[in-house]
Every structure is written in structure tokens, then in C-alpha cells.
Design a protein around this motif. Structure first.
Motif, PDB file in Angstrom:
ATOM      1  N   ALA A  74       0.869  -1.181   0.000  1.00  0.00           N
ATOM      2  CA  ALA A  74       0.000   0.000   0.000  1.00  0.00           C
ATOM      3  C   ALA A  74       0.900   1.223   0.000  1.00  0.00           C
ATOM      4  O   ALA A  74       1.793   1.352   0.850  1.00  0.00           O
ATOM      5  N   ASN A 139      -7.899   5.422   5.559  1.00  0.00           N
ATOM      6  CA  ASN A 139      -8.634   4.257   5.083  1.00  0.00           C
ATOM      7  C   ASN A 139      -8.587   4.224   3.556  1.00  0.00           C
ATOM      8  O   ASN A 139      -8.758   5.242   2.909  1.00  0.00           O
ATOM      9  N   HIS A 147      -7.571  -1.245   3.323  1.00  0.00           N
ATOM     10  CA  HIS A 147      -6.277  -0.966   3.963  1.00  0.00           C
ATOM     11  C   HIS A 147      -6.517   0.097   5.023  1.00  0.00           C
ATOM     12  O   HIS A 147      -7.000   1.186   4.710  1.00  0.00           O
ATOM     13  N   LYS A 148      -6.180  -0.213   6.296  1.00  0.00           N
ATOM     14  CA  LYS A 148      -6.420   0.725   7.385  1.00  0.00           C
ATOM     15  C   LYS A 148      -5.142   1.072   8.146  1.00  0.00           C
ATOM     16  O   LYS A 148      -5.205   1.557   9.260  1.00  0.00           O
ATOM     17  N   TYR A 151       1.386   4.214   5.546  1.00  0.00           N
ATOM     18  CA  TYR A 151       2.066   4.042   4.255  1.00  0.00           C
ATOM     19  C   TYR A 151       3.564   4.193   4.452  1.00  0.00           C
ATOM     20  O   TYR A 151       3.978   5.113   5.142  1.00  0.00           O
ATOM     21  N   THR A 153       2.870   0.055   3.632  1.00  0.00           N
ATOM     22  CA  THR A 153       2.598  -1.202   4.330  1.00  0.00           C
ATOM     23  C   THR A 153       2.677  -2.314   3.302  1.00  0.00           C
ATOM     24  O   THR A 153       2.180  -2.170   2.186  1.00  0.00           O
ATOM     25  N   TYR A 155       1.811  -6.387   2.719  1.00  0.00           N
ATOM     26  CA  TYR A 155       1.071  -7.562   3.179  1.00  0.00           C
ATOM     27  C   TYR A 155       1.680  -8.784   2.500  1.00  0.00           C
ATOM     28  O   TYR A 155       1.778  -8.818   1.273  1.00  0.00           O
ATOM     29  N   VAL A 166       2.705  -8.772   8.099  1.00  0.00           N
ATOM     30  CA  VAL A 166       2.491  -7.406   7.632  1.00  0.00           C
ATOM     31  C   VAL A 166       3.710  -6.589   8.060  1.00  0.00           C
ATOM     32  O   VAL A 166       4.161  -6.683   9.200  1.00  0.00           O
ATOM     33  N   ARG A 168       5.319  -2.682   8.147  1.00  0.00           N
ATOM     34  CA  ARG A 168       4.964  -1.258   8.026  1.00  0.00           C
ATOM     35  C   ARG A 168       6.218  -0.401   7.999  1.00  0.00           C
ATOM     36  O   ARG A 168       7.188  -0.677   8.682  1.00  0.00           O
TER      37      ARG A 168
END
Length: 199
Positions: A74, A139, A147-148, A151, A153, A155, A166, A168
Motif C-alpha cells: 500500500a 482508510n 487498507h487501514k 504508508y 505497508t 502484506y 504485515v 509497516r
């Protein structure tokens, strides 16, 4: 006896599948949790539903058709770490593009991701926010994938479509960290991250 065994097998299989948690339901059921709780208690061990992502080249990529592990990244154009991680990402993609499908989903619309397109390895699928996608700072909903987190992130999803981990954030150059050090750290962290699905 055969009927009884068949009946018991059906019940067992049904209960196993009923216990499987899927990503969007898991994330939405964890409203109000901290980022770490969201990752550890909700996202990890959930399963990816099928998403039809539309790339910046208007090609539809269905996650159900991807038969290898997936990394969904993301990103947002206004995030310095998202831009800063590109050299490390390109290095890892160059090595592992045959083993892992890399997909980058964006907070930004198609016209705003041009600087990413010119810098990111062409084997990474770029998925900008579409007109019907929900885009808010905290969001993001791209083709149904919610995606919550912050940035960037990443997965990590294995071949069975299970969320394994995950990751970050990314290191960016600063007064105490050179560009080369940042790239080296980001590449090392990303490689260690994806190794979990390559063993």
C-alpha cells in the motif's frame, strides 16, 4: 457405516471451512484496535478473498488466478517512505519476480502515480485508486481490498492465500542515515520479510 463416515466427514470439512476467517471480515471486525492488534489479532492467519485489481494500464488482475505468494504494497504519493523504498523494492523484485507476485495499490488516482511508474520495476503491478474506490487518509478501499494502516505497508500472502505477515514503514535518508544505508536496510528488511513464504 459408510453413510455415517461420509456424514462425519462432511461435518468435519464444513466446520473447518466455517472457522476460516477472511481478510475483510477480520479487518472490519477489529474496528478501534491499535495497528499492532489489527495486524496480530485480525490480519495474520486470515485469508485473501478474490480481488479484481485494475492496473494503471487498465488490465484486470484477479488474485484468484495468482498461483504463487503475493506481496501487496500500500503506497501513497505524498509519503516520503513510499518513494524512498523504491530502490530497495526494485532490487528485491529483480531477484524474486519469478517466485512472488508484487502488487502496489495506491491512495492516488492514475494520473498521480506517474513518478512511481517511471521508477518502479515494470514487473510490479501498479493499481491506482479508481473513481469508485474509497480513499481517505486513514482508510483505503481498492477494488474491495481494505487498507487501514499507514504508508507504506506490505502484506505478505502465501500460496494458499493466507496472510503470513504485515510490514509497516521504510527507512528514509536523514542526517544520520545515508541514502545507501537506507536502501541497504530496506532491501534487507524486505528480503527477510518475503523469505517467510519462500522456505
Amino acid at each position: 457405516m459408510k453413510r455415517l463416515l461420509s456424514f462425519l466427514l462432511i461435518i468435519l470439512v464444513t466446520s473447518v471451512f466455517a472457522q476460516k476467517k477472511y481478510y475483510n471480515q477480520a479487518v472490519n471486525s477489529c474496528a478501534g484496535k491499535s495497528s499492532d492488534e489489527l495486524i496480530d489479532k485480525c490480519i495474520k492467519d486470515s485469508y485473501l478473498l478474490n480481488y479484481d485489481f485494475t492496473t494503471d494500464e487498465s488490465k484486470v488482475i484477479s488474485t484468484k488466478d495468482i498461483k504463487r505468494p503475493i506481496v501487496i504494497l500500500a503506497a501513497a504519493g505524498w509519503s516520503a517512505p513510499c518513494i524512498g523504498q523504491i530502490p530497495a523494492l526494485n532490487e528485491i523484485v529483480d531477484i524474486y519476480h519469478n517466485d512472488i507476485q508484487f502488487i502496489m495499490i495506491f491512495w492516488d488516482k492514475k494520473g498521480k502515480i506517474e513518478r512511481f511508474k517511471s521508477k518502479v520495476d515494470s514487473r510490479v503491478l501498479l493499481v491506482p485508486a479508481g473513481d469508485s474506490d474509497k480513499v481517505e487518509k486513514g482508510n483505503l478501499d481498492i477494488s474491495g481490498f481494505v487498507h487501514k494502516l499507514d504508508y507504506p505497508t506490505a502484506y505478505l500472502i502465501d500460496k494458499t492465500k493466507k496472510f503470513v505477515d504485515v510490514k509497516r514503514g521504510a527507512v528514509i535518508p536523514s542526517k544520520t542515515v545515508t541514502r545507501e544505508e537506507a536502501n541497504e536496510t530496506n532491501a534487507s528488511d524486505l528480503e527477510a520479510f518475503i523469505q517467510q513464504v519462500l522456505k
